[in-house]
Design a protein around this motif. Structure first.
Motif, mmCIF file in Angstrom:
data_model
loop_
_atom_site.group_PDB
_atom_site.id
_atom_site.type_symbol
_atom_site.label_atom_id
_atom_site.label_comp_id
_atom_site.label_asym_id
_atom_site.label_seq_id
_atom_site.Cartn_x
_atom_site.Cartn_y
_atom_site.Cartn_z
ATOM 1 N N PHE A 197 -5.843 7.397 -0.945
ATOM 2 C CA PHE A 197 -6.813 6.354 -0.627
ATOM 3 C C PHE A 197 -7.352 5.702 -1.903
ATOM 4 O O PHE A 197 -7.657 4.509 -1.926
ATOM 5 C CB PHE A 197 -7.970 6.926 0.194
ATOM 6 C CG PHE A 197 -7.594 7.266 1.604
ATOM 7 C CD1 PHE A 197 -7.212 6.279 2.502
ATOM 8 C CD2 PHE A 197 -7.616 8.570 2.046
ATOM 9 C CE1 PHE A 197 -6.858 6.584 3.795
ATOM 10 C CE2 PHE A 197 -7.269 8.895 3.351
ATOM 11 C CZ PHE A 197 -6.888 7.903 4.232
ATOM 12 N N SER A 198 -7.481 6.492 -2.962
ATOM 13 C CA SER A 198 -7.987 5.943 -4.214
ATOM 14 C C SER A 198 -7.049 4.890 -4.780
ATOM 15 O O SER A 198 -7.490 3.975 -5.481
ATOM 16 C CB SER A 198 -8.180 7.070 -5.247
ATOM 17 O OG SER A 198 -9.086 8.043 -4.770
ATOM 18 N N GLY A 199 -5.765 5.012 -4.481
ATOM 19 C CA GLY A 199 -4.803 4.044 -4.987
ATOM 20 C C GLY A 199 -4.670 2.811 -4.120
ATOM 21 O O GLY A 199 -3.995 1.855 -4.506
ATOM 22 N N PRO A 208 -11.659 -0.549 -3.782
ATOM 23 C CA PRO A 208 -11.138 0.581 -3.002
ATOM 24 C C PRO A 208 -11.635 0.534 -1.560
ATOM 25 O O PRO A 208 -12.715 0.009 -1.271
ATOM 26 C CB PRO A 208 -11.685 1.807 -3.741
ATOM 27 C CG PRO A 208 -12.001 1.319 -5.119
ATOM 28 C CD PRO A 208 -12.418 -0.111 -4.967
ATOM 29 N N ARG A 215 -4.132 0.983 6.079
ATOM 30 C CA ARG A 215 -4.797 1.447 4.856
ATOM 31 C C ARG A 215 -5.893 2.464 5.145
ATOM 32 O O ARG A 215 -6.502 2.999 4.216
ATOM 33 C CB ARG A 215 -5.373 0.257 4.092
ATOM 34 C CG ARG A 215 -4.320 -0.761 3.637
ATOM 35 C CD ARG A 215 -4.989 -1.989 3.032
ATOM 36 N NE ARG A 215 -4.023 -3.016 2.681
ATOM 37 C CZ ARG A 215 -3.541 -3.920 3.539
ATOM 38 N NH1 ARG A 215 -3.946 -3.896 4.804
ATOM 39 N NH2 ARG A 215 -2.678 -4.820 3.144
ATOM 40 N N TRP A 242 0.853 -1.189 0.000
ATOM 41 C CA TRP A 242 0.000 0.000 0.000
ATOM 42 C C TRP A 242 0.886 1.235 0.000
ATOM 43 O O TRP A 242 2.021 1.195 0.472
ATOM 44 C CB TRP A 242 -0.951 0.018 1.206
ATOM 45 C CG TRP A 242 -0.249 0.003 2.525
ATOM 46 C CD1 TRP A 242 0.230 1.071 3.218
ATOM 47 C CD2 TRP A 242 0.061 -1.143 3.319
ATOM 48 N NE1 TRP A 242 0.815 0.677 4.400
ATOM 49 C CE2 TRP A 242 0.724 -0.697 4.488
ATOM 50 C CE3 TRP A 242 -0.165 -2.518 3.171
ATOM 51 C CZ2 TRP A 242 1.171 -1.560 5.477
ATOM 52 C CZ3 TRP A 242 0.278 -3.378 4.157
ATOM 53 C CH2 TRP A 242 0.932 -2.894 5.291
ATOM 54 N N GLU A 285 -13.114 2.292 1.600
ATOM 55 C CA GLU A 285 -13.927 3.453 1.927
ATOM 56 C C GLU A 285 -13.510 4.016 3.282
ATOM 57 O O GLU A 285 -13.361 3.274 4.257
ATOM 58 C CB GLU A 285 -15.412 3.099 1.946
ATOM 59 C CG GLU A 285 -15.961 2.602 0.614
ATOM 60 C CD GLU A 285 -15.924 3.680 -0.458
ATOM 61 O OE1 GLU A 285 -15.971 4.875 -0.095
ATOM 62 O OE2 GLU A 285 -15.835 3.322 -1.650
ATOM 63 N N THR A 345 -6.299 -0.502 -2.240
ATOM 64 C CA THR A 345 -7.447 -1.395 -2.370
ATOM 65 C C THR A 345 -7.347 -2.504 -1.333
ATOM 66 O O THR A 345 -6.270 -2.779 -0.784
ATOM 67 C CB THR A 345 -7.497 -2.022 -3.776
ATOM 68 O OG1 THR A 345 -6.260 -2.723 -4.020
ATOM 69 C CG2 THR A 345 -7.694 -0.951 -4.837
ATOM 70 N N ASP A 346 -8.468 -3.131 -1.088
ATOM 71 C CA ASP A 346 -8.483 -4.295 -0.203
ATOM 72 C C ASP A 346 -7.601 -5.376 -0.814
ATOM 73 O O ASP A 346 -7.735 -5.705 -1.993
ATOM 74 C CB ASP A 346 -9.918 -4.797 -0.036
ATOM 75 C CG ASP A 346 -10.015 -5.919 0.973
ATOM 76 O OD1 ASP A 346 -9.621 -7.054 0.616
ATOM 77 O OD2 ASP A 346 -10.477 -5.683 2.098
#
Length: 402
Positions: free
Chosen positions: A247-249, A258, A392, A225, A260, A251-252
């Motif tokens: 945050f947009s970059g 993405p 994250r 991340w 939230e 992911t789980d």
């Protein structure tokens, strides 16, 4: 002192003590200005208070071997004084502890340890379901899905504390202020230890995140991340957008969706506190050549809309500039002052707690009474550890060119 003596004679020491404590807690009596340990001793034990207190502590002037025989009435009176003084010290410790720890609870989620595990703790962390829903034809069964098992390893809690002593000399010399300062310093230092533990973890100075058995730094510029921007400066609403785009970059790691972010906390250092408030709380912004007056300068509402909770703390700045080991983490004060931490901090960080602040008084006939002539002894401690739950959920920016 005269009022306290009259109440003790007419209502008894316990009733007088209850009234005194209530007045102190309601700030009608100032412990430093209005209260005297010697006057309390006279009120609780009468004119023979010196002999009774010496006997209670097993000490008598001129008799190095001490006096070990006590009359029952003297012991009860001295015990009343010790218990009352100790409770006032406990109240002072608790009050200063609450004043010291102002921000920590806003940054972490407290998790009470109830299973007796004082070591590291494996915490199951199930991902979202890993399959998309599928079309279901008439009369056909629904498809099944599952979770992907994951876990984080939380570190072992630590116990820290201090003891406040009220010596015989403090009472005889009537050093009430010295005793109160000692109690206040215990509460402040224990509270700040907890505060610093949480802040060091949030700032990324303490890195204790372990996911699926592998240790990671909290803030990464490459890897699983990316939640750190090292060329960051907080100047306007676009700076906040830069952090949000991190945050947009992310992911789980299992589902690939993405992440939230539900909270919107903005932790800044004191040099940026007013800048952050101006950026977040501005009612509108203008664009265009404002200095030359050339071109159109449309005014629009602030895109941030004041929806971010701004936190600023001098202690965070001190920790960032020079950590507890005396090693500079962010190189200099200017670079430390540019730090901004953004995200849902309470989901990102946790506080494993065995117990919160505990304050207890040493019982009568303790070794300290006999060996050191300590009339009252109050101990304060906390037991817990700050750790990273989900990095994250948080991003950090600072300007490494300063």
């Amino acid at each position: 002192g005269r009022t306290l003596r009259e109440q003790a004679r007419s209502q008894g020491p316990r009733q007088a003590y209850a009234a005194l404590r209530e007045a102190v807690n309601e700030k009608r009596i100032d412990l430093r200005r209005d209260l005297s340990l010697k006057e309390m001793a006279v009120s609780m034990m009468g004119d023979e208070w010196e002999n009774k207190l010496r006997n209670f502590c097993g000490m008598q002037v001129g008799r190095p071997e001490g006096l070990h025989l006590r009359e029952a009435e003297e012991a009860v009176d001295a015990s009343n004084f010790s218990a009352i003084t100790g409770q006032l010290m406990i109240d002072t410790v608790r009050e200063k502890y609450k004043i010291a720890a102002l921000m920590g609870d806003q940054l972490t989620t407290t998790e009470q340890i109830t299973n007796g595990n004082l070591g590291t703790q494996l915490i199951p962390w199930l991902s979202d379901v890993i399959n998309d829903p599928s079309p279901v034809n008439q009369g056909m069964p629904y498809p099944h899905t599952s979770f992907s098992p994951q876990y984080i390893t939380a570190p072992a809690p630590q116990k820290y504390g201090l003891i406040c002593n009220v010596t015989m000399e403090m009472i005889f010399a009537d050093r009430t202020g010295q005793a109160i300062e000692s109690a206040e310093s215990v509460g402040t230092r224990v509270g700040l230890w907890e505060e610093y533990s949480k802040l060091r973890t949030v700032l990324g100075i303490t890195n204790n995140h372990s996911w699926n058995g592998t240790a990671y730094n909290t803030y990464l510029t490459t890897g699983g991340w990316i939640n750190s921007s090292t060329g960051f400066s907080l100047t306007d609403w676009t700076s906040v957008q830069t952090l949000e785009l991190l945050f947009s970059g992310m992911t789980d790691p299992v589902t690939g969706f993405p992440i939230e972010i539900e909270g919107a906390q903005l932790l800044v250092m004191p040099p940026l506190a007013y800048t952050a408030r101006r950026i977040i709380n501005a009612t509108g912004i203008r664009s265009g050549a404002a200095t030359t007056g050339v071109g159109t300068q449309p005014a629009t509402p602030n895109p941030l809309g004041g929806a971010h909770n701004i936190l600023a703390r001098r202690h965070a700045y001190k920790i960032a500039a020079v950590d507890a080991d005396g090693l500079s983490v962010f190189t200099n004060a200017a670079r430390a002052g540019s730090i901004v931490v953004y995200g849902d901090l309470k989901k990102a960080f946790g506080w494993r707690q065995v117990f919160p602040l505990k304050t207890v008084q040493a019982p009568p006939n303790s070794p300290a009474e006999f060996n050191q002539d300590i009339a009252v002894q109050v101990k304060a401690n906390v037991y817990g550890v700050a750790y990273v739950r989900d990095p994250r959920r948080v991003v950090r920016g600072f300007n490494n060119s300063l």
